[in-house]
Design a protein around this motif. Structure first.
Motif, short mmCIF file in Angstrom:
data_model
loop_
_atom_site.label_atom_id
_atom_site.label_comp_id
_atom_site.label_asym_id
_atom_site.label_seq_id
_atom_site.Cartn_x
_atom_site.Cartn_y
_atom_site.Cartn_z
N ALA A 44 -9.33 2.65 27.85
CA ALA A 44 -8.30 2.22 27.03
C ALA A 44 -8.98 0.70 26.95
O ALA A 44 -8.74 -0.02 26.08
N GLY A 45 -8.75 -0.11 28.25
CA GLY A 45 -9.41 -1.52 28.14
C GLY A 45 -10.62 -1.80 27.05
O GLY A 45 -10.61 -2.82 26.52
N ILE A 46 -11.47 -0.90 27.12
CA ILE A 46 -12.66 -0.87 26.46
C ILE A 46 -12.16 -1.14 25.21
O ILE A 46 -12.75 -1.59 24.18
N ALA A 47 -11.56 0.20 24.60
CA ALA A 47 -11.15 0.46 23.30
C ALA A 47 -10.53 -0.87 22.66
O ALA A 47 -10.94 -1.57 21.86
N ALA B 161 -11.77 4.12 18.19
CA ALA B 161 -12.16 3.90 19.78
C ALA B 161 -11.16 4.51 20.78
O ALA B 161 -11.64 4.96 21.98
N THR B 162 -10.14 4.60 20.55
CA THR B 162 -9.15 5.31 21.54
C THR B 162 -9.25 6.80 21.36
O THR B 162 -9.39 7.39 22.61
N ALA B 163 -9.52 7.55 20.27
CA ALA B 163 -9.78 8.80 20.35
C ALA B 163 -11.08 9.26 20.98
O ALA B 163 -11.13 10.23 21.93
N ALA B 164 -12.18 8.34 20.74
CA ALA B 164 -13.35 8.49 21.42
C ALA B 164 -13.30 8.45 22.80
O ALA B 164 -13.67 9.22 23.65
N ALA B 165 -12.36 7.55 23.40
CA ALA B 165 -12.04 7.45 24.81
C ALA B 165 -11.68 8.42 25.58
O ALA B 165 -11.91 8.88 26.48
N CYS B 166 -10.68 9.12 24.78
CA CYS B 166 -10.01 10.13 25.26
C CYS B 166 -10.91 11.44 25.35
O CYS B 166 -10.86 12.05 26.26
N MET C 146 -15.63 3.67 10.98
CA MET C 146 -15.53 4.60 12.16
C MET C 146 -16.72 4.87 12.70
O MET C 146 -16.69 4.69 14.01
N LEU C 147 -17.87 5.11 12.04
CA LEU C 147 -19.06 5.19 12.64
C LEU C 147 -19.65 3.61 13.44
O LEU C 147 -20.21 3.86 14.55
N SER C 148 -19.37 2.73 12.85
CA SER C 148 -19.81 1.35 13.54
C SER C 148 -18.93 1.27 14.66
O SER C 148 -19.50 0.58 15.84
N THR C 149 -17.80 1.60 14.64
CA THR C 149 -16.93 1.48 15.91
C THR C 149 -17.56 2.38 17.08
O THR C 149 -17.59 1.95 18.14
N PRO D 195 -22.14 3.00 23.90
CA PRO D 195 -22.86 2.47 24.87
C PRO D 195 -22.23 2.02 26.08
O PRO D 195 -22.32 2.21 27.27
N ILE D 196 -20.92 1.51 25.87
CA ILE D 196 -20.14 1.00 27.03
C ILE D 196 -19.43 2.20 27.64
O ILE D 196 -19.30 1.99 28.97
N TYR D 197 -19.21 3.08 26.82
CA TYR D 197 -18.76 4.36 27.52
C TYR D 197 -19.69 5.19 28.30
O TYR D 197 -19.29 5.68 29.48
N CYS D 198 -20.87 4.93 27.81
CA CYS D 198 -22.05 5.47 28.82
C CYS D 198 -22.05 4.73 30.13
O CYS D 198 -22.50 5.41 31.22
N ILE D 199 -21.92 3.23 30.13
CA ILE D 199 -22.00 2.51 31.18
C ILE D 199 -20.80 2.88 32.17
O ILE D 199 -21.08 3.34 33.56
N HIS D 200 -19.72 3.33 31.50
CA HIS D 200 -18.54 3.57 32.20
C HIS D 200 -18.92 4.85 32.98
O HIS D 200 -18.59 5.12 34.00
N TYR D 201 -19.46 6.01 32.28
CA TYR D 201 -19.82 7.15 32.83
C TYR D 201 -20.55 7.26 34.02
O TYR D 201 -20.20 7.73 35.07
#
Length: 147
Positions: A46-49, A74-79, A128-131, A137-143
């Motif tokens: 959530a902080g990333i989004a 961003a929040t939907a993608a995070a979830c 949406m696509l640019s978001t 990439p940040i979510y990948c680092i998170h993973y």
């Protein structure tokens, strides 16, 4: 369906995903360390989004190109990221997240949500696509950091 009905469905998507995430964390309360790690993972996503939203507000990163940062995306993608990747190898909620259909369902649900947002004219495809391209990439680092 009417605009209002579709609007209600769109408004419910992220809260329902978030509720599933919290139920998943609650199912691990017998393992407090795991539950805390999962909860912190949710907060970080959530902080990333929202951090990207604040960065965009401060630097006008999207508006310089005539776009709009999509916090919805961003929040939907995070979830979806959390529910798809962080649970793929974990037995949670009776094995619900280990079912093979999950690997198709979560990404398709996100695509359907994006299509609904476009249909409802919340955001354009470039928004949406640019978001997604900015946060993934940040979510990948998170993973990799939370494996």
């Amino acid at each position: 369906m009417s605009y209002q009905t579709l609007d209600t469905l769109a408004d419910l998507y992220v809260p329902l995903l978030f509720l599933l995430m919290l139920i998943s964390v609650a199912s691990k309360l017998k393992q407090p360390t795991v539950a805390l790690k999962e909860f912190c993972s949710i907060l970080l996503l959530a902080g990333i989004a929202y951090g990207m939203m604040f960065a965009d507000s401060a630097q006008s990163l999207w508006s310089q190109r005539g776009w709009d940062y999509s916090t919805h995306t961003a929040t939907a993608a995070a979830c979806v990221w959390y529910l798809f990747w962080l649970h793929k190898g974990r037995r949670t909620l009776g094995g619900l997240f280990q079912h093979k259909a999950v690997y198709v369902f979560w990404p398709l649900s996100l695509i359907a949500y994006l299509a609904l947002m476009r249909y409802q004219q919340y955001h354009s495809w470039p928004d949406m696509l640019s978001t997604l391209l900015a946060v993934l990439p940040i979510y990948c680092i998170h993973y990799w950091a939370t494996r």
